[in-house]
Design an enzyme around this catalytic site. Structure first.
Site, PDB file in Angstrom:
ATOM      1  N   ASP A 128       0.855  -1.188   0.000  1.00  0.00           N
ATOM      2  CA  ASP A 128       0.000   0.000   0.000  1.00  0.00           C
ATOM      3  C   ASP A 128       0.898   1.248   0.000  1.00  0.00           C
ATOM      4  O   ASP A 128       1.852   1.333   0.781  1.00  0.00           O
ATOM      5  CB  ASP A 128      -0.894  -0.007   1.243  1.00  0.00           C
ATOM      6  CG  ASP A 128      -1.887   1.143   1.265  1.00  0.00           C
ATOM      7  OD1 ASP A 128      -3.035   0.904   0.855  1.00  0.00           O
ATOM      8  OD2 ASP A 128      -1.511   2.252   1.696  1.00  0.00           O
ATOM      9  N   ASN A 163      -2.947  12.709  -2.337  1.00  0.00           N
ATOM     10  CA  ASN A 163      -3.959  12.941  -3.369  1.00  0.00           C
ATOM     11  C   ASN A 163      -4.747  14.220  -3.076  1.00  0.00           C
ATOM     12  O   ASN A 163      -5.000  15.039  -3.968  1.00  0.00           O
ATOM     13  CB  ASN A 163      -4.896  11.739  -3.442  1.00  0.00           C
ATOM     14  CG  ASN A 163      -5.399  11.471  -4.851  1.00  0.00           C
ATOM     15  OD1 ASN A 163      -4.744  11.805  -5.822  1.00  0.00           O
ATOM     16  ND2 ASN A 163      -6.570  10.871  -4.944  1.00  0.00           N
ATOM     17  N   ASP A 209      -2.562   9.857  -9.799  1.00  0.00           N
ATOM     18  CA  ASP A 209      -2.418   8.939 -10.933  1.00  0.00           C
ATOM     19  C   ASP A 209      -0.948   8.739 -11.296  1.00  0.00           C
ATOM     20  O   ASP A 209      -0.507   7.625 -11.604  1.00  0.00           O
ATOM     21  CB  ASP A 209      -3.179   9.478 -12.146  1.00  0.00           C
ATOM     22  CG  ASP A 209      -4.687   9.347 -11.991  1.00  0.00           C
ATOM     23  OD1 ASP A 209      -5.135   8.651 -11.056  1.00  0.00           O
ATOM     24  OD2 ASP A 209      -5.412   9.951 -12.805  1.00  0.00           O
ATOM     25  N   GLU A 222      -4.890   2.259  -4.007  1.00  0.00           N
ATOM     26  CA  GLU A 222      -3.427   2.317  -3.957  1.00  0.00           C
ATOM     27  C   GLU A 222      -2.828   1.006  -3.481  1.00  0.00           C
ATOM     28  O   GLU A 222      -1.667   0.955  -3.070  1.00  0.00           O
ATOM     29  CB  GLU A 222      -2.975   3.456  -3.031  1.00  0.00           C
ATOM     30  CG  GLU A 222      -3.285   3.268  -1.559  1.00  0.00           C
ATOM     31  CD  GLU A 222      -4.665   3.768  -1.155  1.00  0.00           C
ATOM     32  OE1 GLU A 222      -4.835   4.105   0.016  1.00  0.00           O
ATOM     33  OE2 GLU A 222      -5.565   3.817  -2.021  1.00  0.00           O
TER      34      GLU A 222
END
Length: 434
Positions: free
Chosen positions: A310, A318, A327, A354
């Site tokens: 992760d 983000n 992204d 993720e």
């Protein structure tokens, strides 16, 4: 572009890079076609405008040409002498011609050429380029020819080799089945009907028990005038049927059509099994294939392991830097992971958000921990620039051993718990499930 006109200086270097040879006396047409070929094939194009120039170029650099596109009629070669020259020197040849009729067709097909393209439509350039691209692509396709009659088998194999396919020949159904079992790269089988050990119908049925049409195409052939022979092949699971004696163009088109269908199916399977953003395998592919890999390892008395990875603080990154940054972060980590496991036989996938999963078939917990820590270190070297600021990416990883006890879902849950233990202990580390 390696456009070569008459009067080339002797001092010009001869490159060792494979090139495409274009023989055409019209400067305008040669320039247009050479540009299209170079753009589409990504290979240098050498243009000759006469048989005399062709002699000069090929004599000096005979092994450098991977393909030739040759005009049928040249001022100093009005009867196809240029075609004879390239074919005799083992250069795979495509013919293009301004005039076309049955007599011309027969003249062309007397030679071992890949194909011919008449210059009779607005789509001629596209057709020549498409034919060249297909010929080069055919070299990646392995075809198995099954026929107990040596002469027929060798004739068919020769015709396919002219089309640039890689061809394997066997004389019986039993040999074919054994070869298919050991060679997963065979994409198409061409089988005769009349054979002593098993006929073409039975061979087709046995092949279809092991290989679906989206994995292996099968074409039946026969010299029988009985129309029901083709029906028998198709009912048994064949994809197509060709009557003998072969018409070269029909054989070429039917083989190419089946190969193209298989390629399209493979592309669809790839799209269905890949994550659009990262290009890694997706969750569905991971779960569809993990069980088989684990079972194969267990059959060899070997344990396996699974890791869940992760990206640390991904939501915060983000929210702070925007979804475009998120992204980019996912794509960078995915690329790093792919490089880390490349050629290892491990199964890597993005399983959501993720999170990424790595199955280590045949690898115990201790070795998986070591590999996972190398992967964690690789990820920690990834940085992204946003607003002039360098942002370092890190990841936490949880690992669980798979020893045959319990189901795979339970072992994934154990790896997930180990992942959250790594998060609690400061992130950017690897932990093993207890």
């Amino acid at each position: 572009m390696a456009y070569r006109a008459t009067g080339r200086r002797e001092s010009e270097p001869i490159t060792q890079e494979l090139k495409v040879l274009l023989v055409e006396d019209s400067r305008t047409y040669a320039l247009a076609l050479s540009r299209r070929l170079e753009t589409e094939l990504q290979l240098p194009i050498v243009v000759c405008q006469s048989l005399n120039e062709l002699h000069e170029v090929v004599t000096e650099d005979r092994a450098a040409f991977t393909l030739a596109v040759v005009d049928l009629n040249l001022p100093d070669a009005p009867r196809g002498e240029a075609i004879d020259f390239t074919v005799q020197r083992g250069i795979p040849t495509i013919v293009h011609t301004a005039s076309f009729d049955i007599e011309t067709r027969n003249r062309i097909m007397e030679r071992d050429v890949i194909d011919y393209v008449p210059k009779d439509s607005a789509f001629t350039l596209e057709t020549v380029v498409g034919t060249a691209r297909r010929a080069l692509g055919n070299r990646q396709t392995r075809i198995l020819v099954v026929d107990d009659t040596s002469a027929t088998r060798k004739l068919l194999a020769h015709m396919l080799k002219v089309q640039q396919y890689e061809v394997i020949e066997v004389a019986s159904g039993d040999e074919a089945l054994a070869l298919l079992k050991d060679d997963p790269d065979i994409k198409l089988v061409v089988s005769d009907y009349y054979m002593p050990d098993m006929d073409g119908y039975e061979l087709t049925r046995r092949i279809r028990r092991e290989f679906a049409s989206d994995r292996l195409r099968l074409i039946g052939v026969s010299s029988s005038s009985d129309r029901m022979v083709s029906v028998g092949f198709l009912k048994a699971g064949a994809n197509d049927f060709i009557s003998m004696p072969f018409i070269p163009e029909e054989l070429q088109c039917r083989i190419a059509s089946n190969v193209e269908t298989l390629e399209q199916l493979e592309q669809l399977h790839s799209l269905a099994s890949r994550d659009a953003l990262t290009g890694l395998f997706n969750r569905r592919h991971f779960f569809a294939n993990a069980g088989r890999l684990i079972e194969e390892a267990q059959a060899k008395k070997r344990k396996s392991a699974v890791a869940i990875l992760d990206i640390d603080d991904f939501k915060q990154l983000n929210d702070s830097h925007g979804h475009d940054f998120g992204d980019r972060a996912l794509a960078n980590v995915a690329r790093c992971l792919a490089q880390s496991v490349e050629g290892s036989g491990h199964l890597l996938a993005r399983i959501g958000g993720e999170e990424f999963a790595i199955l280590f078939p045949g690898v115990d917990a201790k070795a998986a921990m070591r590999l996972s820590d190398h992967i964690r270190l690789d990820v920690s070297h990834e940085t992204l620039t946003v607003g002039g600021q360098q942002v370092t990416l890190t990841a936490s990883i949880g690992v669980a051993e798979i020893d045959g006890a319990g189901n795979f879902d339970q072992q994934l849950i154990a790896a997930d718990r180990a992942l959250y233990a790594a998060k609690r202990e400061g992130r950017n580390c690897v932990r093993l499930a207890g």
